[in-house]
Scaffold this motif. Structure first.
Motif, PDB file in Angstrom:
ATOM      1  N   LYS A 160       0.828  -1.209   0.000  1.00  0.00           N
ATOM      2  CA  LYS A 160       0.000   0.000   0.000  1.00  0.00           C
ATOM      3  C   LYS A 160       0.865   1.263   0.000  1.00  0.00           C
ATOM      4  N   GLU A 161       1.928   1.237   0.818  1.00  0.00           N
ATOM      5  CA  GLU A 161       2.797   2.415   0.889  1.00  0.00           C
ATOM      6  C   GLU A 161       3.535   2.641  -0.440  1.00  0.00           C
ATOM      7  N   LEU A 164       1.167   4.133  -3.017  1.00  0.00           N
ATOM      8  CA  LEU A 164       1.004   5.576  -2.859  1.00  0.00           C
ATOM      9  C   LEU A 164       2.264   6.326  -3.280  1.00  0.00           C
ATOM     10  N   LEU A 165       3.434   5.736  -3.006  1.00  0.00           N
ATOM     11  CA  LEU A 165       4.689   6.368  -3.407  1.00  0.00           C
ATOM     12  C   LEU A 165       4.765   6.513  -4.928  1.00  0.00           C
ATOM     13  N   PRO A 169       2.735  10.633  -3.917  1.00  0.00           N
ATOM     14  CA  PRO A 169       3.650  10.777  -2.777  1.00  0.00           C
ATOM     15  C   PRO A 169       3.254  11.897  -1.826  1.00  0.00           C
ATOM     16  N   LEU A 172       0.831  10.464   0.555  1.00  0.00           N
ATOM     17  CA  LEU A 172       1.564   9.567   1.449  1.00  0.00           C
ATOM     18  C   LEU A 172       2.251  10.359   2.559  1.00  0.00           C
ATOM     19  N   PHE A 177       3.893   9.261   6.618  1.00  0.00           N
ATOM     20  CA  PHE A 177       4.955   8.334   6.224  1.00  0.00           C
ATOM     21  C   PHE A 177       6.157   9.116   5.703  1.00  0.00           C
ATOM     22  N   VAL A 179       8.451   9.793   3.137  1.00  0.00           N
ATOM     23  CA  VAL A 179       8.597   9.520   1.705  1.00  0.00           C
ATOM     24  C   VAL A 179      10.066   9.274   1.353  1.00  0.00           C
TER      25      VAL A 179
END
Length: 294
Positions: A160-161, A164-165, A169, A172, A177, A179
């Motif tokens: 998931k991360e 989004l990255l 971003p 995110l 988080f 980045v």
């Protein structure tokens, strides 16, 4: 099929090529979606001085030692690249060119120095330029499998991360988080994929294994999960096909044949992939025109 099961060298080459295709297909997807297709090329070239330094310092040609050195310099090259993009006014293309040229130049210089040592035989470090899959032994395949499993499990846990990255971003970052840390982690995973492929396809051709499967998969689907799965399948198919073709004749280099097989998959995908292929796009345009659409 019988030869695959009974021939020691062919079995190792096929397993190694399949592992390389799977891990480079998965991680190359994120690099392509983030428009960092050249990143793999840069990091692969940055691995060359590490291979030479590991040999010059240790005197050993053991795969684990050389790939450890390759991973270190590729990772340093990646960090240097990220630093230049963030902290200087250089554009990303200029930073990519600088890291590639400097590290590859150092690597070729060290390769020349290493080849002059009395313990540098013909089966030396130059095989890492274009790969020598036939030299894979069971221990090498086991090492590749462990590295591939670590990279793929990490990717699955942070899916998931990383998604989004690749697509958003800023959102995110708004979730708290880091980045920058995720960027370093993803680059490190790509370095692992490159280290896995150095023995099989070499420094020069490794970029094709990272970019090709993902580019082909992009023409078949617009969904990330399917794209990752297709990219891995295309990478494995190219690796296995290249290994089998290489085994069908004498003196056929495995790495270039794998890349040629991958090129065929990419061309077919660009032509016939239902999501972005040339032929389906032309067909939809003809149908819309016939129905009186725009």
């Amino acid at each position: 099929m019988t030869a695959v099961l009974t021939d020691y060298t062919l079995r190792n080459v096929i397993l190694g090529a399949a592992l390389l295709g799977a891990v480079s297909g998965v991680l190359g997807t994120f690099a392509v979606l983030r428009r960092q297709g050249l990143l793999g090329d840069v990091l692969a070239h940055a691995a060359l001085p590490g291979i030479c330094l590991a040999f010059l310092l240790s005197g050993s040609k053991a795969m684990g030692v050389l790939l450890f050195g390759a991973g270190i310099t590729a990772w340093v090259g990646a960090l240097l690249l990220l630093w230049m993009v963030r902290r200087t006014k250089l554009g990303e293309d200029a930073a990519l060119g600088i890291v590639l040229a400097v590290f590859f130049g150092i690597g070729l210089t060290l390769l020349t120095a290493a080849s002059r040592r009395p313990d540098a035989t013909q089966a030396g470090l130059d095989r890492y330029l274009f790969g020598q899959a036939a030299a894979l032994v069971t221990d090498h395949v086991v090492t590749m499998a462990i590295l591939a499993a670590a990279a793929l499990v990490t990717t699955a846990l942070l899916f998931k991360e990383l998604k989004l990255l690749a697509f958003d971003p800023e959102f995110l970052a708004s979730l708290g988080f880091g980045v920058g840390r995720l960027n370093v982690l993803l680059t490190t995973l790509i370095v692992i994929a490159i280290v896995i492929g150095l023995q099989t396809v070499g420094v020069v051709l490794m970029a094709a294994m990272l970019v090709g499967p993902a580019v082909a998969a992009r023409h078949w689907t617009n969904r990330l999960g399917r794209m990752i799965a297709l990219s891995a399948v295309f990478g494995v198919a190219a690796g296995v096909a290249g290994a089998l073709v290489s085994a069908s004749g004498s003196r056929i280099p495995t790495g270039p044949v794998i890349v040629l097989a991958l090129t065929g998959i990419v061309v077919l995908s660009i032509l016939f992939g239902p999501a972005r292929g040339v032929v389906p796009h032309w067909w939809r345009a003809q149908r819309a025109r016939a129905e009186g659409g725009p």
